[in-house]
Design an enzyme around this catalytic site. Structure first.
Site, short mmCIF file in Angstrom:
data_model
loop_
_atom_site.label_atom_id
_atom_site.label_comp_id
_atom_site.label_asym_id
_atom_site.label_seq_id
_atom_site.Cartn_x
_atom_site.Cartn_y
_atom_site.Cartn_z
N HIS A 176 0.84 -1.21 0.00
CA HIS A 176 0.00 0.00 0.00
C HIS A 176 0.88 1.25 0.00
CE1 HIS A 176 -3.13 -2.56 2.36
NE2 HIS A 176 -3.62 -2.39 1.15
N LYS A 221 -18.22 -5.92 8.50
CA LYS A 221 -17.01 -6.75 8.59
C LYS A 221 -16.11 -6.23 9.72
CE LYS A 221 -13.35 -8.32 5.55
NZ LYS A 221 -12.68 -7.99 4.29
N ARG A 233 -1.78 -6.11 -8.33
CA ARG A 233 -0.71 -7.06 -7.99
C ARG A 233 -0.55 -8.14 -9.04
NH1 ARG A 233 -3.16 -8.01 -2.13
NH2 ARG A 233 -4.94 -8.01 -3.53
#
Ligand code: PNS
Length: 159
Positions: A17, A41, A90
């Site tokens: 990040h 969550k 990624r």
């Protein structure tokens, strides 16, 4: 004035990040790192803790601000004068979902998404893997910033 957003859960922030945030900060006038407040969550770190860690590890960048948001990212962008999202990619596995969100955000509010290829040093990194490794006593130094390493250690000894 080009203000962009790097959105995410950041539970916790990783060196992957940070690599994207710092590269975005070198390209744009202002980078807003926006932590998603997700009521459905439960994370390992609270949103306040994530924000605090992000502030600490980005303090050297004068044009990086940390904020939090709930609801739609496009609404956060509209409220903050942001016209583009910057995301790291990624691997091919990221592509499908990221592409879908990027197209939806453009469809909803003409918000552009700019993808940066992740530094290969960090292409295998994810916050979930970091938490799993830390939970079982593995070494995550070099993969997350030092303040995160110590917070994880602290958290795991509490459990
Ligand atoms: O770090 P994450 O969890 O992969 O980040 C995902 C995030 C926060 C960027 C994404 O879930 C998001 O933008 N959520 C806000 C809700 C929203 O705008 N949903 C519609 C997306 S098209």
């Amino acid at each position: 004035m080009h203000r962009v957003v790097c959105p995410g859960s950041f539970d916790p922030v990783t060196n992957g990040h940070l690599d994207i945030i710092s590269r975005a900060a070198a390209m744009y006038d202002e980078v807003v790192v926006a932590v998603l407040i997700n009521v459905t969550k439960q994370g390992l770190f609270t949103v306040d803790e994530r924000v605090e860690l992000l502030r600490e590890v980005t303090s050297e960048y004068g044009n990086v601000k940390i904020d939090r948001f709930h609801g739609l990212l496009v609404d956060f962008c509209a409220a903050n004068g942001i016209t583009a999202v910057v995301k790291g990619l990624r691997a091919v596995s990221d592509f499908e979902y990221e592409m879908q969100m990027a197209q939806m955000n453009y469809r909803m509010a003409k918000i552009e998404t700019l993808f940066m290829t992740t530094n290969p040093l960090y292409s295998f990194l994810s916050s979930s893997l970091i938490k799993e490794i830390a939970r079982y006593g593995g070494d995550v130094s070099g993969l997350v910033p030092e303040p995160v390493v110590s917070q994880l250690r602290h958290r795991m000894t509490e459990e």
